[in-house]
Design a protein around this motif. Structure first.
Motif, PDB file in Angstrom:
ATOM      1  N   ASP A 183       5.221  23.311   9.471  1.00 29.53           N
ATOM      2  CA  ASP A 183       5.656  24.283   8.475  1.00 29.53           C
ATOM      3  C   ASP A 183       6.995  24.900   8.881  1.00 29.53           C
ATOM      4  OD1 ASP A 183       3.487  23.865   6.916  1.00 29.53           O
ATOM      5  OD2 ASP A 183       2.501  25.784   7.301  1.00 29.53           O
ATOM      6  N   GLY A 184       7.850  25.075   7.904  1.00 28.40           N
ATOM      7  CA  GLY A 184       9.139  25.719   8.147  1.00 28.40           C
ATOM      8  C   GLY A 184      10.252  24.748   8.476  1.00 28.40           C
ATOM      9  N   LEU A 185       9.918  23.492   8.825  1.00 31.01           N
ATOM     10  CA  LEU A 185      10.956  22.501   9.112  1.00 31.01           C
ATOM     11  C   LEU A 185      11.577  21.989   7.805  1.00 31.01           C
ATOM     12  CD1 LEU A 185       9.332  20.237  11.883  1.00 31.01           C
ATOM     13  CD2 LEU A 185      10.920  22.157  12.177  1.00 31.01           C
ATOM     14  N   GLY A 186      12.855  21.662   7.885  1.00 28.04           N
ATOM     15  CA  GLY A 186      13.491  20.995   6.759  1.00 28.04           C
ATOM     16  C   GLY A 186      13.026  19.557   6.680  1.00 28.04           C
ATOM     17  N   SER A 187      13.196  18.934   5.521  1.00 29.91           N
ATOM     18  CA  SER A 187      12.675  17.580   5.300  1.00 29.91           C
ATOM     19  C   SER A 187      13.200  16.583   6.319  1.00 29.91           C
ATOM     20  CB  SER A 187      13.006  17.103   3.883  1.00 29.91           C
ATOM     21  OG  SER A 187      12.222  17.773   2.927  1.00 29.91           O
ATOM     22  N   GLU A 188      14.502  16.583   6.572  1.00 31.59           N
ATOM     23  CA  GLU A 188      15.067  15.587   7.481  1.00 31.59           C
ATOM     24  C   GLU A 188      14.523  15.758   8.893  1.00 31.59           C
ATOM     25  OE1 GLU A 188      16.575  12.958   6.938  1.00 31.59           O
ATOM     26  OE2 GLU A 188      17.394  13.136   4.921  1.00 31.59           O
ATOM     27  N   GLU A 189      14.490  16.979   9.365  1.00 32.63           N
ATOM     28  CA  GLU A 189      13.966  17.243  10.706  1.00 32.63           C
ATOM     29  C   GLU A 189      12.489  16.876  10.775  1.00 32.63           C
ATOM     30  OE1 GLU A 189      13.597  20.957  13.924  1.00 32.63           O
ATOM     31  OE2 GLU A 189      14.350  21.296  11.882  1.00 32.63           O
TER      32      GLU A 189
ATOM     33  N   ALA B 123       6.348  16.368 -10.682  1.00 33.24           N
ATOM     34  CA  ALA B 123       6.480  16.349  -9.223  1.00 33.24           C
ATOM     35  C   ALA B 123       7.832  16.921  -8.803  1.00 33.24           C
ATOM     36  CB  ALA B 123       6.339  14.921  -8.713  1.00 33.24           C
ATOM     37  N   PHE B 124       7.859  17.589  -7.653  1.00 37.09           N
ATOM     38  CA  PHE B 124       9.102  18.063  -7.048  1.00 37.09           C
ATOM     39  C   PHE B 124       9.549  16.989  -6.055  1.00 37.09           C
ATOM     40  CE2 PHE B 124      11.330  20.306  -3.568  1.00 37.09           C
ATOM     41  CZ  PHE B 124      12.400  20.816  -4.294  1.00 37.09           C
ATOM     42  N   THR B 125      10.613  16.266  -6.378  1.00 33.65           N
ATOM     43  CA  THR B 125      10.983  15.085  -5.584  1.00 33.65           C
ATOM     44  C   THR B 125      12.179  15.318  -4.673  1.00 33.65           C
ATOM     45  OG1 THR B 125      12.324  14.260  -7.426  1.00 33.65           O
ATOM     46  CG2 THR B 125      10.044  13.501  -7.314  1.00 33.65           C
ATOM     47  N   ASP B 126      12.753  16.525  -4.693  1.00 35.80           N
ATOM     48  CA  ASP B 126      13.900  16.794  -3.822  1.00 35.80           C
ATOM     49  C   ASP B 126      13.418  17.114  -2.405  1.00 35.80           C
ATOM     50  OD1 ASP B 126      15.634  16.431  -5.891  1.00 35.80           O
ATOM     51  OD2 ASP B 126      15.835  18.565  -6.365  1.00 35.80           O
ATOM     52  N   TYR B 127      14.405  17.251  -1.509  1.00 38.63           N
ATOM     53  CA  TYR B 127      14.104  17.693  -0.163  1.00 38.63           C
ATOM     54  C   TYR B 127      13.962  19.222  -0.171  1.00 38.63           C
ATOM     55  CZ  TYR B 127      15.245  13.090   1.765  1.00 38.63           C
ATOM     56  OH  TYR B 127      15.261  11.752   2.082  1.00 38.63           O
ATOM     57  N   GLY B 128      13.383  19.736   0.892  1.00 39.72           N
ATOM     58  CA  GLY B 128      13.202  21.181   0.978  1.00 39.72           C
ATOM     59  C   GLY B 128      12.610  21.574   2.319  1.00 39.72           C
ATOM     60  N   THR B 129      11.757  22.612   2.287  1.00 38.88           N
ATOM     61  CA  THR B 129      11.138  23.146   3.503  1.00 38.88           C
ATOM     62  C   THR B 129       9.637  22.869   3.455  1.00 38.88           C
ATOM     63  OG1 THR B 129      12.788  24.916   3.560  1.00 38.88           O
ATOM     64  CG2 THR B 129      10.810  25.223   4.896  1.00 38.88           C
ATOM     65  N   LEU B 130       9.075  22.436   4.602  1.00 43.13           N
ATOM     66  CA  LEU B 130       7.656  22.070   4.631  1.00 43.13           C
ATOM     67  C   LEU B 130       6.745  23.304   4.574  1.00 43.13           C
ATOM     68  CD1 LEU B 130       8.921  19.330   5.478  1.00 43.13           C
ATOM     69  CD2 LEU B 130       6.914  18.996   6.930  1.00 43.13           C
TER      70      LEU B 130
ATOM     71  N   ALA C 183       0.869  -1.190   0.000  1.00 48.20           N
ATOM     72  CA  ALA C 183       0.000   0.000   0.000  1.00 48.20           C
ATOM     73  C   ALA C 183       0.897   1.228   0.000  1.00 48.20           C
ATOM     74  CB  ALA C 183      -0.911   0.010   1.220  1.00 48.20           C
ATOM     75  N   VAL C 184       0.497   2.239  -0.755  1.00 42.14           N
ATOM     76  CA  VAL C 184       1.308   3.452  -0.888  1.00 42.14           C
ATOM     77  C   VAL C 184       0.439   4.664  -0.606  1.00 42.14           C
ATOM     78  CG1 VAL C 184       2.607   4.903  -2.512  1.00 42.14           C
ATOM     79  CG2 VAL C 184       2.843   2.416  -2.589  1.00 42.14           C
ATOM     80  N   MET C 185       0.929   5.542   0.304  1.00 38.78           N
ATOM     81  CA  MET C 185       0.246   6.826   0.454  1.00 38.78           C
ATOM     82  C   MET C 185       0.687   7.676  -0.736  1.00 38.78           C
ATOM     83  SD  MET C 185       2.200   8.992   3.422  1.00 38.78           S
ATOM     84  CE  MET C 185       3.709   9.885   3.029  1.00 38.78           C
ATOM     85  N   ALA C 186      -0.234   8.083  -1.564  1.00 44.52           N
ATOM     86  CA  ALA C 186       0.079   8.776  -2.805  1.00 44.52           C
ATOM     87  C   ALA C 186       0.183  10.274  -2.563  1.00 44.52           C
ATOM     88  CB  ALA C 186      -0.979   8.473  -3.855  1.00 44.52           C
ATOM     89  N   VAL C 187       1.372  10.820  -2.889  1.00 50.97           N
ATOM     90  CA  VAL C 187       1.638  12.252  -2.729  1.00 50.97           C
ATOM     91  C   VAL C 187       1.970  12.792  -4.114  1.00 50.97           C
ATOM     92  CG1 VAL C 187       2.997  13.999  -1.540  1.00 50.97           C
ATOM     93  CG2 VAL C 187       2.553  11.789  -0.427  1.00 50.97           C
ATOM     94  N   PRO C 188       0.971  13.169  -4.910  1.00 45.68           N
ATOM     95  CA  PRO C 188       1.205  13.490  -6.321  1.00 45.68           C
ATOM     96  C   PRO C 188       2.124  14.672  -6.574  1.00 45.68           C
ATOM     97  CG  PRO C 188      -1.068  13.951  -5.693  1.00 45.68           C
ATOM     98  CD  PRO C 188      -0.468  13.185  -4.574  1.00 45.68           C
ATOM     99  N   THR C 189       2.218  15.596  -5.652  1.00 40.69           N
ATOM    100  CA  THR C 189       3.090  16.754  -5.884  1.00 40.69           C
ATOM    101  C   THR C 189       4.565  16.409  -5.698  1.00 40.69           C
ATOM    102  OG1 THR C 189       2.627  17.370  -3.599  1.00 40.69           O
ATOM    103  CG2 THR C 189       1.422  18.549  -5.348  1.00 40.69           C
ATOM    104  N   HIS C 190       4.860  15.260  -5.039  1.00 40.21           N
ATOM    105  CA  HIS C 190       6.255  14.955  -4.711  1.00 40.21           C
ATOM    106  C   HIS C 190       6.661  13.517  -5.066  1.00 40.21           C
ATOM    107  CE1 HIS C 190       6.301  18.897  -2.957  1.00 40.21           C
ATOM    108  NE2 HIS C 190       5.253  18.590  -2.190  1.00 40.21           N
TER     109      HIS C 190
ATOM    110  N   GLU D 264      13.570  28.011  -4.322  1.00 41.83           N
ATOM    111  CA  GLU D 264      12.862  29.159  -4.891  1.00 41.83           C
ATOM    112  C   GLU D 264      11.500  29.392  -4.244  1.00 41.83           C
ATOM    113  OE1 GLU D 264      14.487  30.961  -7.087  1.00 41.83           O
ATOM    114  OE2 GLU D 264      16.152  29.508  -6.981  1.00 41.83           O
ATOM    115  N   GLY D 265      11.146  28.538  -3.272  1.00 43.77           N
ATOM    116  CA  GLY D 265       9.859  28.649  -2.622  1.00 43.77           C
ATOM    117  C   GLY D 265       8.799  27.797  -3.307  1.00 43.77           C
ATOM    118  N   ALA D 266       7.578  27.814  -2.762  1.00 43.64           N
ATOM    119  CA  ALA D 266       6.485  27.028  -3.332  1.00 43.64           C
ATOM    120  C   ALA D 266       6.115  27.571  -4.715  1.00 43.64           C
ATOM    121  CB  ALA D 266       5.274  27.070  -2.412  1.00 43.64           C
ATOM    122  N   VAL D 267       5.799  26.639  -5.641  1.00 40.05           N
ATOM    123  CA  VAL D 267       5.475  27.053  -7.010  1.00 40.05           C
ATOM    124  C   VAL D 267       3.980  27.062  -7.266  1.00 40.05           C
ATOM    125  CG1 VAL D 267       7.672  26.213  -7.905  1.00 40.05           C
ATOM    126  CG2 VAL D 267       5.681  24.698  -7.931  1.00 40.05           C
ATOM    127  N   GLY D 268       3.200  26.364  -6.415  1.00 39.86           N
ATOM    128  CA  GLY D 268       1.764  26.282  -6.624  1.00 39.86           C
ATOM    129  C   GLY D 268       1.397  25.120  -7.512  1.00 39.86           C
TER     130      GLY D 268
END
Length: 827
Positions: free
Chosen positions: A391-397, A377-384, A336-343, A366-370
């Motif tokens: 919100d504001g946490l980095g992906s690893e944290e 999909a944007f598959t890299d790490y970034g800021t929530l 089973a996969v939780m589907a996250v289409p934006t990422h 560059e910030g959120a693109v909308g």
């Protein structure tokens, strides 16, 4: 004897002599350091091909070198004799697999012997022999008792052409690894080895194998596939159950907008039962079952169907629709996969196709693109973003924080997942090791008692052209008494995957005739592990991973003391011709038999070793073979000439030499050193042979140099050089070497001679050739004193007329001296 070089008569005579005297048979000898060298054993297909010739020539050369270096060398041979190809070929040839297999073994054995390999044939084994597979059955029973074997019904890869199940590793690009025909899925009962119990150790121990090629270790790491992540529970609406998912990207949880189940997930049909979607789900699942796992994973078209059910997001409470999707595999994670289409790109394509919601939760630099601006999909790490309190946490944290929150709510936790799945060993074919299990209506599955082993494959079985196993129709063989309750029962009619036999054969070579158990502790402890294993990289996952697993099982059963089967691994390159891998379909196959008949085994062996380093591809060249033949003819003539001229003369042992003889004496010891180093840990047989060729050239020049004719030590230096060349070439071209050794007045076999040592004093040259470069380009060469210091080399280079012309009065910025080799002047 004939004075011309006649490889046919020489080779047959020495092969007969070697066999008669049993010189390759080895016994346990604690007084010597052991060296266990093994090439992957062949499947008895009927003929040795050039790929076989290459791997066995490499192995034989190394085995002979190690024996001459004082090791007690085990170099055995046997046959990977069970399996579908033998069965299919027997059907095609209207024969029986046993007859077909043993006839092929006899023929291939004779082919290998004609190439002069130093295999210890007294240890020969064939995996289709009951004396071998009885012990495999015993290990199966003991693994059953330890909980390392189980039976279950599951979706499996099914090859309709071969009429059998295939492990995932045996499906290549959606096709059967043997017949190359399409594979689909089928639900069957089968037996599994719990290789997943050893996943952590299999991964960790790779770091303790420095003698293995890194590409092989990478392939195994990827196949084991250890992932750190989180298990997350999505409660199902209207039920007290949850859908469990594993993800390495818990930081994207707030972007999960739908759930994807594998078609074989137990909830796929259950969730749609009684809804208007039930029929659609059934039809979709049936369609996907006709595809192989690899086709689904690689399929560019993302397909799915809504189950009619919903689950709840564990942190937001949002309703999440549950789909069945073709690209989700039950084999990986939880199915089973939780589907996250934006990422996730697959989820993105699926969501676009089915009009599902997108929520952006990871912003890049560059910030959120909308979501309206997303084309992929944007598959890299970034800021929530859009992730409430996170919100504001980095992906690893965020991964750790979200996992902690889920665990606090009882809806998830941090965890580790492995891609590796248990090894399905059941095959629905006749020509294999019978699985030693009895089915009883009262007692269930009962292992055959050890006293009743082996369960012998009935050779009277008649195969049909359809390829199905005849075993279920042999009532006298199938119907037995239950060993527990004494009631009527039936034998298991599946046979084991042939990779089971090849997962422990290397240990059986230590004691092939032992009849008290699978392995005799004394010889096994002495010989194991294999010091050098040689075979193709195509076995990186299938055979090598299974062998590592089985070795750990045998260790835990108290049969071996080692953790790993192979200390060092050499993966030889393919043999190619006209730019393509040799194959009958391409019409570019070279028959080793024909080459041996035409040129002799030593020529074939020498060309194979000289044409390329072992790990590189070998491009077949008829001209190269002819060149190897000419070289051996030259060595032959030179050896006979020196044998005649130096009859009764001992090799050079000291004394004043003229410049000409001193140069040959120095070259002899330089060659011994070079060949010793290149056949040591580097296995650069091509450069070792090149060094021997250079020595032979210098011997030839000295032998023809009339100015040396009156030298009193001429014969002694020539004998020293020729004997060195013959001894050094003997692992590569053993027949001509033993013949010349005898012609030079010696008895015995070169494989029993000590490997020659070089004299450091002989390597000291009174002069050296120094290359002079200006701006990195060679402009002159100087012959200078061997003990000239850096300052002298610099002065001589700057004073040279040729160099001065290129400096042309310009200031010298720097002078780089590489002692004994070159001077580079930077202006």
């Amino acid at each position: 004897m004939e004075q011309r070089y006649d490889p046919k008569s020489i080779e047959s005579r020495w092969q007969q002599q070697w066999e008669q005297d049993g010189i390759f048979a080895v016994s346990d000898d604690a007084a010597k350091p052991k060296y266990y060298l093994l090439e992957m054993f062949p499947y008895p297909s009927g003929r040795i091909h050039m790929g076989h010739s290459r791997v066995y020539t490499i192995g034989d050369t190394l085995a002979r070198v190690r024996r001459m270096q004082g090791f007690n060398v085990l170099h055995p041979m046997g046959w990977d004799a069970f399996g579908m190809p033998a069965e299919n070929a027997a059907i095609a040839n209207k024969s029986h697999p046993a007859r077909w297999t043993y006839d092929n073994i006899d023929y291939m054995r004779s082919q290998l012997k004609k190439l002069g390999y130093s295999h210890d044939w007294s240890r020969e084994l064939a995996t289709c022999d009951p004396s071998y597979y009885r012990w495999e059955q015993l290990m199966f029973v003991r693994m059953w008792e330890k909980g390392l074997v189980y039976r279950k019904k599951s979706l499996v890869n099914w090859c309709d052409t071969c009429q059998t199940v295939l492990a995932n590793e045996q499906v290549e690009a959606g096709n059967c690894w043997r017949c190359d025909n399409p594979v689909d899925q089928r639900e069957l009962f089968g037996y599994f080895f719990k290789i997943t119990d050893y996943a952590e150790e299999l991964l960790a121990k790779l770091d303790e194998l420095p003698g293995w090629p890194e590409p092989v270790k990478i392939m195994q790491r990827n196949w084991i596939g250890k992932s750190y992540g989180a298990e997350i529970h999505f409660p199902i609406e209207g039920r007290d159950e949850v859908i469990r998912v594993f993800t390495t990207r818990a930081d994207t949880l707030f972007g999960a907008t739908f759930m994807s189940l594998a078609p074989e997930h137990p909830m796929a049909l259950e969730l749609s039962a009684g809804t208007e979607q039930e029929q659609a789900v059934r039809e979709f699942i049936a369609k996907v079952k006709r595809q192989s796992f690899s086709q689904r994973a690689d399929d560019k078209s993302k397909e799915g169907v809504f189950t009619g059910a919903w689950c709840t997001h564990p942190l937001t409470g949002r309703r999440v629709p549950v789909y069945v999707a073709n690209f989700v595999l039950m084999e990986y994670g939880t199915g089973a996969v939780m589907a996250v289409p934006t990422h996730d790109q697959r989820d993105f394509e699926f969501a676009r196709q089915y009009g599902l919601e997108l929520v952006e939760v990871i912003a890049g630099p560059e910030g959120a693109v909308g979501v309206d601006n997303m084309t992929q999909a944007f598959t890299d790490y970034g800021t929530l973003v859009n992730s409430e309190a996170f919100d504001g946490l980095g992906s690893e944290e965020a991964k750790r924080a979200i996992a902690a929150e889920l665990e606090k709510k009882g809806l998830g936790r941090e965890t580790i997942n492995f891609r590796l799945r248990d090894w399905g060993i059941s095959r629905q074919r006749y020509w294999g090791d019978p699985i030693p299990v009895i089915h009883c209506a009262k007692c269930g599955q009962v292992p055959v008692p050890e006293a009743d082993l082996p369960v012998t494959l009935p050779l009277e079985a008649q195969l049909t052209e359809t390829g199905g196993s005849p075993l279920p129709g042999l009532e006298e063989w199938v119907n037995v008494t239950c060993p527990v309750c004494g009631g009527p029962a039936q034998r298991e009619t599946d046979t084991m995957d042939t990779f089971v036999e090849s997962s422990w054969y290397f240990a059986r070579y230590a004691c092939p005739h032992y009849d008290q158990g699978p392995l005799d502790p004394g010889p096994t402890d002495y010989w194991m592990p294999v010091d050098q294993y040689i075979g193709g990289i195509e076995h990186a996952v299938l055979h090598l991973l299974y062998s590592r697993f089985f070795t750990k099982v045998m260790r835990d059963l108290g049969l071996v003391k080692v953790d790993e089967p192979f200390t060092n691994l050499l993966t030889q390159g393919m043999v190619i011709k006209d730019g393509s891998k040799m194959s009958k379909s391409k019409g570019n196959v070279v028959d080793p038999d024909l080459m041996v008949q035409r040129y002799g085994a030593d020529t074939v062996r020498l060309f194979i070793l000289f044409a390329a380093p072992p790990e590189k591809e070998l491009e077949w060249s008829d001209r190269g073979v002819e060149g190897a033949s000419r070289f051996l003819g030259r060595l032959w003539r030179l050896g006979l000439a020196v044998a005649e001229q130096a009859a009764g003369v001992e090799p050079f042992a000291g004394g004043e030499l003229s410049e000409g003889l001193k140069a040959l004496h120095t070259k002899t010891h330089e060659t011994i050193k070079k060949v010793s180093e290149d056949t040591g840990d580097k296995y650069q047989f091509n450069t070792a042979i090149a060094a021997i060729m250079e020595l032979v050239n210098q011997i030839s020049l000295a032998e023809q140099d009339e100015s040396l004719a009156g030298e009193p030590l001429r014969a002694a230096v020539l004998r020293e050089a020729v004997e060195a060349a013959v001894v050094l070439i003997s692992p590569m071209a053993p027949h001509i070497a033993d013949e010349l050794w005898q012609r030079l007045g010696h008895s015995g076999y070169l494989i029993d001679q000590a490997w020659p040592a070089w004299d450091e004093a002989a390597l000291v040259r009174e002069e050296k050739l120094v290359v002079v470069q200006v701006q990195g380009k060679v402009r002159s060469k100087l012959t200078l004193s061997a003990d000239a210091a850096d300052a002298e080399l610099e002065s001589a280079a700057l004073a040279d007329e040729k160099v001065q012309k290129f400096i042309d009065g310009r200031p010298v910025k720097k002078v780089i001296v590489v002692q004994g080799k070159l001077v580079n002047i930077v202006i």
